[in-house]
Design a protein around this motif. Structure first.
Motif, short mmCIF file in Angstrom:
data_model
loop_
_atom_site.label_atom_id
_atom_site.label_comp_id
_atom_site.label_asym_id
_atom_site.label_seq_id
_atom_site.Cartn_x
_atom_site.Cartn_y
_atom_site.Cartn_z
N GLU A 21 3.45 4.27 -6.61
CA GLU A 21 3.16 3.53 -7.94
C GLU A 21 2.26 4.35 -8.83
O GLU A 21 1.61 5.34 -8.05
CB GLU A 21 2.28 2.18 -7.48
CG GLU A 21 2.91 1.03 -7.04
CD GLU A 21 3.96 0.46 -8.19
OE1 GLU A 21 3.77 0.57 -9.47
OE2 GLU A 21 4.94 -0.07 -7.59
N LEU A 22 1.87 3.96 -10.02
CA LEU A 22 1.09 4.87 -10.61
C LEU A 22 -0.31 5.06 -10.02
O LEU A 22 -1.10 5.74 -10.28
CB LEU A 22 0.90 4.49 -12.19
CG LEU A 22 2.21 4.80 -13.06
CD1 LEU A 22 2.23 4.06 -14.33
CD2 LEU A 22 2.35 6.21 -13.21
N TRP A 23 -0.69 4.06 -9.18
CA TRP A 23 -2.04 3.74 -9.04
C TRP A 23 -2.12 4.51 -7.49
O TRP A 23 -3.14 4.45 -6.96
CB TRP A 23 -2.85 2.39 -9.16
CG TRP A 23 -1.85 1.62 -8.49
CD1 TRP A 23 -0.97 0.67 -9.15
CD2 TRP A 23 -1.73 1.18 -6.94
NE1 TRP A 23 -0.38 -0.13 -8.16
CE2 TRP A 23 -0.78 -0.01 -6.93
CE3 TRP A 23 -2.29 1.69 -5.64
CZ2 TRP A 23 -0.32 -0.52 -5.69
CZ3 TRP A 23 -1.83 1.10 -4.60
CH2 TRP A 23 -0.93 -0.11 -4.58
N SER A 24 -0.93 4.80 -7.05
CA SER A 24 -1.12 5.50 -5.70
C SER A 24 -1.59 6.67 -5.62
O SER A 24 -2.19 7.37 -6.70
CB SER A 24 0.31 5.60 -4.95
OG SER A 24 1.04 4.22 -5.25
N THR A 25 -1.95 7.21 -4.28
CA THR A 25 -2.66 8.24 -4.37
C THR A 25 -1.57 9.39 -4.61
O THR A 25 -0.57 9.30 -4.91
CB THR A 25 -3.23 8.82 -2.80
OG1 THR A 25 -2.15 9.03 -2.04
CG2 THR A 25 -4.17 7.42 -2.41
N ARG A 26 -2.31 10.70 -4.74
CA ARG A 26 -1.31 11.91 -5.17
C ARG A 26 -0.30 12.26 -4.10
O ARG A 26 0.54 12.92 -4.33
CB ARG A 26 -2.31 13.26 -5.26
CG ARG A 26 -2.78 13.88 -3.99
CD ARG A 26 -3.82 14.71 -4.24
NE ARG A 26 -4.37 15.59 -3.18
CZ ARG A 26 -3.90 16.52 -2.71
NH1 ARG A 26 -3.08 17.21 -3.80
NH2 ARG A 26 -4.31 17.36 -2.01
N PHE A 27 -0.33 11.73 -2.85
CA PHE A 27 0.69 11.83 -1.89
C PHE A 27 1.90 10.81 -2.16
O PHE A 27 2.94 11.14 -1.66
CB PHE A 27 0.29 11.76 -0.56
CG PHE A 27 -1.04 12.47 -0.23
CD1 PHE A 27 -0.64 14.01 0.07
CD2 PHE A 27 -2.20 12.13 -0.17
CE1 PHE A 27 -1.87 14.98 0.08
CE2 PHE A 27 -3.33 13.10 0.07
CZ PHE A 27 -3.01 14.32 0.14
N ARG A 28 1.64 9.82 -2.97
CA ARG A 28 2.52 8.66 -3.18
C ARG A 28 2.92 8.66 -4.77
O ARG A 28 3.07 7.57 -5.24
CB ARG A 28 2.15 7.72 -2.61
CG ARG A 28 2.42 7.28 -1.15
CD ARG A 28 2.42 6.29 -0.53
NE ARG A 28 1.08 5.44 -0.86
CZ ARG A 28 0.08 5.69 0.15
NH1 ARG A 28 0.28 6.36 1.28
NH2 ARG A 28 -1.15 5.14 -0.01
N SER A 29 3.10 9.82 -5.25
CA SER A 29 3.44 9.78 -6.66
C SER A 29 4.77 9.26 -6.92
O SER A 29 5.66 9.57 -6.19
CB SER A 29 3.37 11.15 -7.45
OG SER A 29 2.13 11.89 -7.15
N PRO A 30 5.02 8.34 -8.03
CA PRO A 30 6.51 7.86 -8.02
C PRO A 30 7.43 9.05 -8.41
O PRO A 30 7.02 10.06 -8.84
CB PRO A 30 6.18 7.11 -9.45
CG PRO A 30 4.94 6.85 -9.66
CD PRO A 30 4.09 8.01 -8.89
N PHE B 206 0.65 -1.17 0.00
CA PHE B 206 0.05 0.03 -0.03
C PHE B 206 0.89 1.29 0.11
O PHE B 206 0.44 2.30 -0.64
CB PHE B 206 -1.12 0.04 1.24
CG PHE B 206 -1.83 0.96 1.20
CD1 PHE B 206 -2.89 1.16 0.26
CD2 PHE B 206 -1.76 1.90 2.23
CE1 PHE B 206 -3.80 2.09 0.22
CE2 PHE B 206 -2.80 3.09 2.29
CZ PHE B 206 -3.89 3.06 1.41
N LEU C 201 7.36 12.54 -10.53
CA LEU C 201 7.33 14.03 -9.83
C LEU C 201 8.72 14.57 -10.41
O LEU C 201 8.39 15.85 -10.87
CB LEU C 201 7.74 13.72 -8.48
CG LEU C 201 6.66 13.43 -7.60
CD1 LEU C 201 6.97 13.15 -6.08
CD2 LEU C 201 5.78 14.42 -7.62
#
Ligand code: SF4
Ligand code: SF4
Lengths: 312, 459, 293
Positions: free
Chosen positions: C251-260, C247, C264
């Protein structure tokens, strides 16, 4: 008719489990903190105790919250709903050999989620892969992909993947761009093209991503794996409604799935029956597994009679 | 404006002196090129456009109150002509960079009179591209979510970013070369006869024609010309990625960015040809937009048409050669099924016939070019429709358990009204622009016409 | 073995089908549209807490509809104020739950079999649901390296506990909304000494972080005993810590707080590059304006 009876049976049975989980958790709280859903923290305790008589005739005390058939759960914040249930990884197994297109899953789902007439979150597709291959009925839900293309493309985090594997929609956030619908290869998403037709009390209800209710105009909807039911210790509506036990739901971390009356070890089931996932080649990594339609309980044709013109 | 690009002194430009060998005088140029009042035809044209816009606005009002149910989009065809219209607008807007920047960087000078036409087409198209996207949203009032909750992984966010950037740059590129013209307008049009005097003063009163002002301005325009090319490529590539990032047959292509860009160049050039012809006839600009311009533009259109044809062959022949299961039904529908007429119409009318017309010398005369231009633009619109809709009607899993109406798509009158209204709106912006500001750069024309060894700072 | 399993599964299915059909034949005659259907159940959890669950529904157009907000009074053994258990109102799913209050202790202790009577207003709507007090025990035993779950079932016979034979139950591992059988059968039946021994075949099941499993025995809907459940913890599982690393990945499917990071970097490099140029151009324009003034 026979099915309805069973439907009721099923829901009763599952309801009963919820109750047990709730009560035992308090009594055996020391015994187990991680497994049942209802640890003391996950129930909105009142702090007020009621006295009751035990089986042996002793008087014991218990929190008033457990007087309800299903204890109230604390209202979740949007953040908690977006995180999901810790330690879980939900999976579903759909046994194609048992499906005869009764669509009880569909009507239960539509009813519980007040899906717009004509639309469905579960579709039972009459599949025939090529002319000479055997036709079969395939219930199709959202696959809750582990590499969800729909989530990848959502511009505003309105559809998101949770730690328990569920892909949900936040209809308070969704801007209605429908990119996710184009991206989903399983065509599982529906859109609220007009004001949803809701029961008045549902319409007033506080919106929750977990229950996907009440739905909102101009936003997308889809199968949500009923996390609100899981929190209550119950199975999703479709699983409960299917009289043939086609749907099995469970937790991958527990390695087991159940349809309410039978429980299987997930890994054995998939191994023994050669379970597979849809469109593996796309790399979406679905959370829904299918068991192939071999040794069928019903011939394909028996499902045809449930197919009216509108539902084709 | 091309002053800076001219490293070595340039020979006097003779293109404009077709009738006689004398340069056209300054006053004549100014007189010819300042914005004119609408004539009767202009009034009718504008009113028609306004009526279309109002019809579109009314349709949108209905959509706002009732929801997207007024459209004929449903769960399978979740994107309809709004999105194809959007792609069309984005495509047309690419022309701004083509005419203005690429030709300028290539030190081609004949295109000077066309730059502003191209830029205003780009600006108005991009404005309506953004509007139509908002129209397509189920929840337009949540538009701000894109900025509050925007997630960088989504191609939509990329699109929003590049479109707004491209809009800013295009606006700049429209405005900076306008400054010397504004001065001319302020000086040569008396406030009493000029309703827009105040606007000119507001926009350009600081322009004194000072040497440093010219130097800075020229440099800025140069920078813009370089910058707009990659940004323009981005907006169309990213728009193609809205499709190519999905798995759908017909969209799942690595060729898509290039395919879209080549198509955009073609339709943009076609639009410029049409605009050239109309302005030339209506404002009697034969001396400024000459047959030579048509000749040159015609060659460009042929080249772009052939390029687009190449990408089309790539895009259809290769999947058709393999006929993967998912693609098969889609391609059959296009080639010989219910979309065949539109498909071949788009191929022939949008590409092949214009190429054949323009490949001949006679075809590159204004009138045939105008017709070819219209064909290109109309064909391109249908082409966008074909890119969006048929794909959505060929999902991987069979279309079942849905009402019959979900399995087809033909736009509702509201969708048509909004789509036509948006096209009319884009034309309206151009029309008003022409009414207010000179569509052919006056200052640059004067410079081109006269010996331009010295800049005419007296203007 | 496999074959046996299959046969069992099929025979189970047959039983299921028959059991579905049987009550229906009855149903078809008496449960016509709109007839209220009342269901009362007794639960005994870990030989301690006991409660009753009432479920009220009607059948309309072949669909069961929950009856909400209906009041019922429930009595122990006989309808009198001294035997009053509780007055309950069904919730939105037509269910109500009640405990037996301490003041009924003497009545409860007096007999080993009890009757529950449900009153709706003045009408007795259910008067034949009875249960016998019982005790279910679960234990683990390892004999010759084979792990066994042994379950004993006793029923109350005038104050004495005696073995209860022929009681069907599920024995296994407690799982999300279900019981995964500990052995190879779906259900087990107690022998003449009230004993069930289940050889534990589910090796390497994921347990909690310490490898503990919760073993559970459950008697479901028994005519005499009602519903009885006991649990016991055993360290027979594999320690499992559900990782969240999946979680928290970028990843590309992560939320905007976890952009690859690569995304970025690319995006910001481009944005900063283009916009700093644009800002420079605006400054230039301001300069031009200043020159003009
Ligand atoms: S099935 Fe479709 S909607 Fe569901 S997670 Fe996968 S891509 Fe998303
Ligand atoms: S329609 Fe809603 S959920 Fe789907 S991509 Fe757009 S904003 Fe996200």
């Amino acid at each position: 008719m026979s099915l309805n009876n069973n439907e009721n049976n099923n829901s009763r049975r599952n309801f009963l489990f919820g109750g047990i989980a709730a009560t035992t958790a308090v009594l055996t709280g020391c015994l187990d903190n991680s497994h049942p859903f209802h640890t003391e923290e996950s129930i909105a305790l009142t702090g007020e105790k009621v006295k009751l008589l035990s089986v042996n005739g002793d008087v014991i005390e218990i929190d008033r919250a457990f007087l309800k058939p299903v204890p109230d759960l604390p209202t979740l914040t949007n953040d908690e709903e977006r995180k999901g249930i810790a330690g879980k990884k939900f999976v579903m197994v759909i046994d194609l050999a048992r499906c005869k297109n009764l669509r009880k899953c569909q009507s239960a789902c539509n009813h519980m989620h007040q899906v717009h007439p004509g639309q469905n979150w579960i579709k039972v597709l009459g599949m025939e892969d090529s002319i000479h291959s055997a036709p079969y009925w395939q219930p199709t839900t959202c696959m809750h992909c582990d590499e969800p293309p729909c989530v990848k493309v959502c511009p505003v985090d309105a559809t998101f993947k949770r730690q328990d594997g569920i892909v949900l929609i936040d209809s308070d956030r969704c801007i209605g761009c429908r990119f996710c619908m184009a991206a989903c290869p399983y065509s599982t998403r529906v859109f609220n093209w007009e004001e949803p037709q809701l029961d008045p009390q549902v319409a007033e209800q506080h919106y929750s991503c977990e229950s996907s209710m009440p739905q909102k105009k101009g936003t997308v909807g889809k199968c949500d794996f009923c996390p609100d039911m899981s929190r209550k210790g119950e199975l999703p509506h479709c699983v409960q409604a299917c009289p043939n036990g086609v749907f099995m739901f469970g937790d991958l971390n527990e390695d087991s799935v159940t349809n309410g009356s039978e429980t299987f070890r997930f890994s054995d089931l998939i191994k023994d029956k050669a379970g597979y996932r849809l469109m593996e080649d796309l790399g979406t990594k679905p959370s829904v597994y299918y068991l192939p339609p071999v040794n069928r309980n019903f011939p394909y044709e028996s499902g045809l009679e449930n197919q009216t013109k509108e539902t084709k | 404006m091309n002053l800076v690009w001219k490293i070595k002194p340039r020979k006097p430009n003779k293109y404009y002196n077709v009738e006689n060998n004398n340069p056209i005088s300054r006053d004549r140029i100014i007189n010819d090129l300042v914005p004119k009042r609408f004539g009767k035809r202009g009034m009718i044209w504008t009113s028609i456009l306004i009526i279309f816009c109002l019809a579109g606005a009314y349709a949108y009002y209905r959509q706002l109150t009732q929801g997207l149910v007024v459209t004929n989009m449903r769960d399978y065809v979740s994107w309809g002509i709004y999105i194809s219209n959007f792609v069309f607008f984005v495509a047309i807007s690419l022309v701004g960079s083509l005419i203005t920047a690429i030709l300028r960087l290539a030190d081609v000078h004949w295109s000077t009179p066309l730059t502003r036409i191209a830029e205003i087409i780009a600006v108005s198209a991009i404005v309506f591209a953004s509007l139509i996207i908002i129209v397509d949203m189920g929840r337009p009032e949540r538009f701000m979510n894109l900025f509050l909750h925007g997630r960088l992984q989504s191609p939509i966010i990329w699109d929003v970013t590049v479109i707004s950037t491209y809009f800013l740059i295009s606006l700049f590129l429209l405005y900076l070369p306008l400054l010397p013209d504004l001065k001319i307008l302020i000086l040569h049009r008396k406030p009493s006869v000029n309703k827009f005097h105040k606007l000119y003063v507001f926009l350009g009163s600081f322009w004194k024609g000072h040497k440093d002002q010219f130097r800075i301005n020229d440099k800025s325009i140069n920078i813009l010309c370089v910058m707009i090319i990659p940004v323009a490529f981005c907006i169309h590539t990213v728009t193609s990625w809205l499709f190519a990032t999905t798995y759908r047959p017909g969209w799942d292509s690595t060729n898509f960015g290039a395919y879209f860009i080549s198509g955009a160049f073609l339709v943009g050039a076609g639009a410029v040809v049409v605009a050239m012809y109309v302005f030339r006839r209506y404002y009697k600009l034969e001396k400024y937009i000459t047959e030579l311009h048509f000749e040159k533009m015609g060659k460009i259109v042929v080249m772009l048409g052939l390029l687009y044809l190449y990408f089309n062959i790539n895009e259809y022949l290769i999947p058709a050669f393999k006929m993967k299961k998912a693609e098969e039904e889609h391609l059959r529908e296009l080639f010989s099924g219910s979309y065949a007429i539109m498909f071949w119409f788009a191929i022939f009318v949008g590409m092949l016939i214009p190429i054949f017309i323009l490949i001949t010398k006679k075809g590159r005369k204004p009138l045939p070019m105008f017709i070819a231009g219209i064909m290109v633009v109309v064909g391109a619109w249908f082409k966008r429709y074909l890119i969006v809709t048929p794909t959505l009607l060929h999902p991987f899993l069979p279309m079942q358990n849905v009402p019959e109406s979900y399995k087809h798509y033909f736009p509702s009158w509201e969708e048509w009204a909004i789509a036509i209204g948006s096209l009319a709106g884009a034309l309206l912006i151009i029309t008003f622009f022409v009414r207010i500001l000179p569509i052919i750069p006056i200052y640059e024309t004067i410079i081109e016409q006269n010996e331009e060894s010295q800049k005419d700072h007296s203007l | 073995m496999k074959k046996a399993k299959k046969t069992i599964r099929y025979s189970l299915l047959l039983v299921l089908v028959i059991s579905i059909l049987m009550p229906n034949i009855v149903d078809a005659q008496d449960a016509s549209d709109g007839t209220p259907i009342l269901k009362l159940q007794y639960f005994n959890i870990n030989n301690s807490v006991q409660y009753l669950l009432l479920e009220s529904s009607t059948k309309k157009n072949k669909v069961f509809l929950a009856q909400k907000n209906i009041s019922y009074k429930v009595y122990l053994d006989s309808v009198s104020s001294g035997n009053f258990i509780s007055e309950v109102k069904t919730n939105e799913s037509g269910k109500a739950k009640m405990f037996i209050p301490p003041n009924l202790k003497s009545i409860w202790d007096k007999s080993s079999t009890h009757l529950f009577i449900v009153m709706k207003g003045d009408e007795q709507v259910s008067s034949d649901y009875s249960i016998t007090k019982a005790r279910l025990e679960i234990d683990t035993a390892t004999i010759d390296d084979i792990k066994n779950i042994s379950v004993k079932i006793f029923k109350d016979d005038n104050g004495k506990l005696i073995a209860a034979p022929d009681i069907e139950m599920k024995v296994g591992i407690k799982r999300l909304v279900g019981i995964l059988s500990g052995g190879d059968e779906e259900t087990y039946t107690s022998d003449s000494t009230g004993l069930v021994t289940v050889p534990f075949t589910k090796i390497n099941m994921p347990g909690d972080s310490l490898g503990n499993l919760i073993l559970i025995a459950k008697i479901e809907d028994n005519e005499i005993l009602g519903n009885i459940i006991v649990e016991k913890k055993a360290s027979w599982g594999v320690p499992t810590v559900a990782g969240e690393d999946f979680f928290s990945k970028r990843e590309l499917w992560s939320t905007r707080f976890r952009s690859p990071y690569w995304l970025l970097f690319m995006a910001y490099a481009i944005i900063i590059g283009v916009y700093s140029t644009l800002i420079y151009l605006i400054l230039q324009l301001i300069k031009t304006i200043k020159i003009g003034k």
